[in-house]
Every structure is written in structure tokens, then in C-alpha cells.
Design a protein around this motif. Sequence first.
Motif, PDB file in Angstrom:
ATOM      1  N   VAL A 237     -52.500  42.133   5.551  1.00  0.00           N
ATOM      2  CA  VAL A 237     -52.970  40.778   5.861  1.00  0.00           C
ATOM      3  C   VAL A 237     -52.276  40.171   7.087  1.00  0.00           C
ATOM      4  CG1 VAL A 237     -53.558  40.354   3.453  1.00  0.00           C
ATOM      5  CG2 VAL A 237     -51.353  39.585   4.313  1.00  0.00           C
ATOM      6  N   LEU A 238     -51.305  40.913   7.644  1.00  0.00           N
ATOM      7  CA  LEU A 238     -50.555  40.372   8.785  1.00  0.00           C
ATOM      8  C   LEU A 238     -51.410  39.966   9.976  1.00  0.00           C
ATOM      9  CD1 LEU A 238     -47.297  42.433   8.965  1.00  0.00           C
ATOM     10  CD2 LEU A 238     -47.545  39.963   8.836  1.00  0.00           C
TER      11      LEU A 238
ATOM     12  N   GLY B 145     -63.388  37.372  10.480  1.00  0.00           N
ATOM     13  CA  GLY B 145     -63.793  38.773  10.580  1.00  0.00           C
ATOM     14  C   GLY B 145     -62.799  39.693   9.880  1.00  0.00           C
ATOM     15  N   ILE B 146     -61.506  39.439  10.127  1.00  0.00           N
ATOM     16  CA  ILE B 146     -60.468  40.259   9.495  1.00  0.00           C
ATOM     17  C   ILE B 146     -60.529  40.089   7.978  1.00  0.00           C
ATOM     18  CG2 ILE B 146     -57.983  40.596   9.267  1.00  0.00           C
ATOM     19  CD1 ILE B 146     -57.708  39.593  12.165  1.00  0.00           C
TER      20      ILE B 146
ATOM     21  N   PHE C  61     -55.772  42.609  -5.529  1.00  0.00           N
ATOM     22  CA  PHE C  61     -54.702  41.667  -5.177  1.00  0.00           C
ATOM     23  C   PHE C  61     -54.815  41.248  -3.713  1.00  0.00           C
ATOM     24  CE2 PHE C  61     -50.443  41.038  -3.325  1.00  0.00           C
ATOM     25  CZ  PHE C  61     -50.148  39.833  -3.933  1.00  0.00           C
ATOM     26  N   ILE C  62     -54.972  42.248  -2.834  1.00  0.00           N
ATOM     27  CA  ILE C  62     -55.091  41.951  -1.393  1.00  0.00           C
ATOM     28  C   ILE C  62     -56.318  41.075  -1.141  1.00  0.00           C
ATOM     29  CG2 ILE C  62     -55.523  43.001   0.870  1.00  0.00           C
ATOM     30  CD1 ILE C  62     -52.789  43.672   0.080  1.00  0.00           C
ATOM     31  N   GLY C  63     -57.407  41.370  -1.813  1.00  0.00           N
ATOM     32  CA  GLY C  63     -58.642  40.608  -1.640  1.00  0.00           C
ATOM     33  C   GLY C  63     -58.463  39.149  -2.033  1.00  0.00           C
ATOM     34  N   ARG C  64     -57.780  38.948  -3.151  1.00  0.00           N
ATOM     35  CA  ARG C  64     -57.551  37.573  -3.596  1.00  0.00           C
ATOM     36  C   ARG C  64     -56.573  36.855  -2.680  1.00  0.00           C
ATOM     37  NH1 ARG C  64     -56.773  39.453  -9.782  1.00  0.00           N
ATOM     38  NH2 ARG C  64     -58.757  38.754 -10.654  1.00  0.00           N
TER      39      ARG C  64
END
Lengths: 179, 196
Positions: A89-90, A105-106, A119-122
Motif C-alpha cells: 500500500v506504500l 487507480g492504485i 486484509f490489504i483490500g480492507r
Amino acid sequence: MFGIVSDLSRWAIPVVLLLVPLIAMIRGVNVFEKFVEGAEDGFSTAIKTIPYLVAMLVAISVFRASGALDIVTGVCSPVLDKVGVPAEVLPHAVMRPLSGGAALGIATDIIKTHGPDSFIGRLISTMQGSSDTTFYVLTLYFGSVGISRYRYSIISGLSADFTTLIASVYVAHKLFGPI
Amino acid sequence: MVNYIWLGMMVVGVLVAGFNGHIEVVTKAALDGARVAVQTAMDLIAIITFWLGIMKLAEAAGLVRALARMVRPITSFLFPSVPRDHPAMGAIVMNLSANILGLGNAATPMGLIAMQELQKLNRGDPKEATDAMCTFLALNTGCITLIPTTIIGIRLIYGSADPTEIVGTTIFATACGMTVAVIMDRMLRYIYSRRW
């Protein structure tokens, strides 16, 4: 609870569009005439922001396309890694204040790859939802009234952005737990 | 401050591109940036024109002033330099409410109206931001969000079982951001008032 808030969000503008002209009429305002009078400035206000937006977006675009932003991301990552910001997510965290479209977009890409309920999606959803394109907002708002000296606005804006980022990571860890 | 950031992005951008051996991207990126800026302003024309009309009605009907009066206790703390019941306050409140509800399209024009009102109160250099403007922008960019509309839509598209589950976390994160925005604004206002 969410349903109520969501309804409020959907109804807010239609209700404003119903009540404002109605109340104005009752108070004896020439509604059509007044609307046109106000709307007259719309074009000039929007056009006035062009030089400011061009200046800022050109610099951001060059900075990004040249690969300099990737270097910034690389420099920031060991620091942000220490406070629990995952590497995926950086780029979003660094991009968000500069370019709304690119950050979205990212975020979309991460949700597509990892799934919205991972987890990353949330986490990325929380980050996207809670942050603003600070540079764009400052440039647009100040530009519309011809202000080119921002004083401390950028510092307070960016420290709020950074706090929101850390708070997003913290609350996502607490509620959704890292995988 | 903005001078250094702007110059820094330009200079570093060109140098990095040259160093990485793809100097040709610079010109294209610059022109793309300019095109996006003009496109953004063009898109704003319609929204701003429409909302300026509605806001003029609200003002003529006395609604903006009424709104400003309702929130006076909070705003007189946050914006000590703005006279009570000034139309700027009404516009600020409407801008923040629209932000909170995730209505970006309505928030921008109201924010610009608020800036115009604040500019009318600017007794100093018309090219320099006033304290009230800095506070308003800190609140605006760090504003609490109840409904992050865009990202909920994207989560829905990619098949989330519960697209709105991030609402709570967003509220928490933005509340932290807003708190820090207000504190930082106060501190910086104090520091800057002593330096200049």
C-alpha cells in the motif's frame, strides 16, 4: 446505522434543491433571476483556477513520470514499514496527496489483485476513503481567489494526511487483523 | 514553502528522468499534466455554475446566515478572525457537511464560495492566505468522512461480501486526521504569527 447515514447522503442534495428555491420564493426572492445572477460567476471562477492547476499538475506529472516518486516511495518504505504499513500500500500512501486519480487507480488495482475482503483490500479501502488529494484541494481553493502564498497550509494538510494514514493502518490491524 | 515544493518536484523530476535515461518522458508528462489541469477546470464549470446559482438563492433567502448562526459556538472558536454570522461561515458549514456525506461534487463549489467570502475579509496581501483560510483548508482536507462513496462502489464491483464494512474504520481514521489538523493549525498559526 449505516443505512440511515447512507440515506441521508442520497437525499441531502435533492432536499436542498427542493427547499432552497421554495424558501427563497416564500421570502419574496425572484428565484430565477437570483439563480442566474449567482451562476454568472461560475465560468470565471472555474477559468481562474486554470493557471494554478496547470502549474501544480505539471510539476506533479513530471515528478511522477520521471520515476522520482518511486524513489521517494523507496526512501519512505523502511520508515513506514516500521510502523506496520504493508509494502503493497506504500505507493498509494505517497501518491494520495499528489494525485487523486493515480491513487484511486492504485487502490483499485490492489482490490482487484488481493480481493476487497482481504486484509490489504480492507486497509487500502480505508486509506482511500479517509484521505484527500491535499495538493489539488489547496491549489484549487487558493487558486480560485488568486492566492499563491499558502503559508503553513501544506504542513498542516500533510500532517493530517500522515495521521490519517497511521490511524488507518492501526484501526485496520485492530479490526481486520493482518493475515 | 510551495515555491520549494514546486521547484523540487520539477528539478528532481527532470534530473531523475535524465539520470534514468528516459528524458523524453518529461515533455510528454508536462503537457499531460497541463491537459489534465485544463480538463479539470472545464469539468468544474458546470458544477460550479450550478451550485453558485443555488447558493445565491440560499443567501438571498437568508438561509446561509441562519446556518452560520446555528454553528456559531464552534466556528467562533475555530475562526476567531471571521465576524459572527458572516456568510463565509454558512458556506464553510455547507462545504464540510457535503464532505462528511461524501458529496464531492457539491463540496467543491461551496468551498470555493467560502474562499471568496474569506478573501473579502482579507485585509492583508491579497496573494497571501489568511489564518481563517488556512484553518478552513486544514478542516477541509482532514475532514471526517461518513460515507466514502467512491471506494464503496469499487468494493462492490469487485465482489465484496460487505462493501460498507470499511465505513467504521474510515470514520475513525478521518476523526484522528481532523483532530490533528485542528491542533496543527492552531500551533502553526501561533508560530507564524510570532515569526512574521
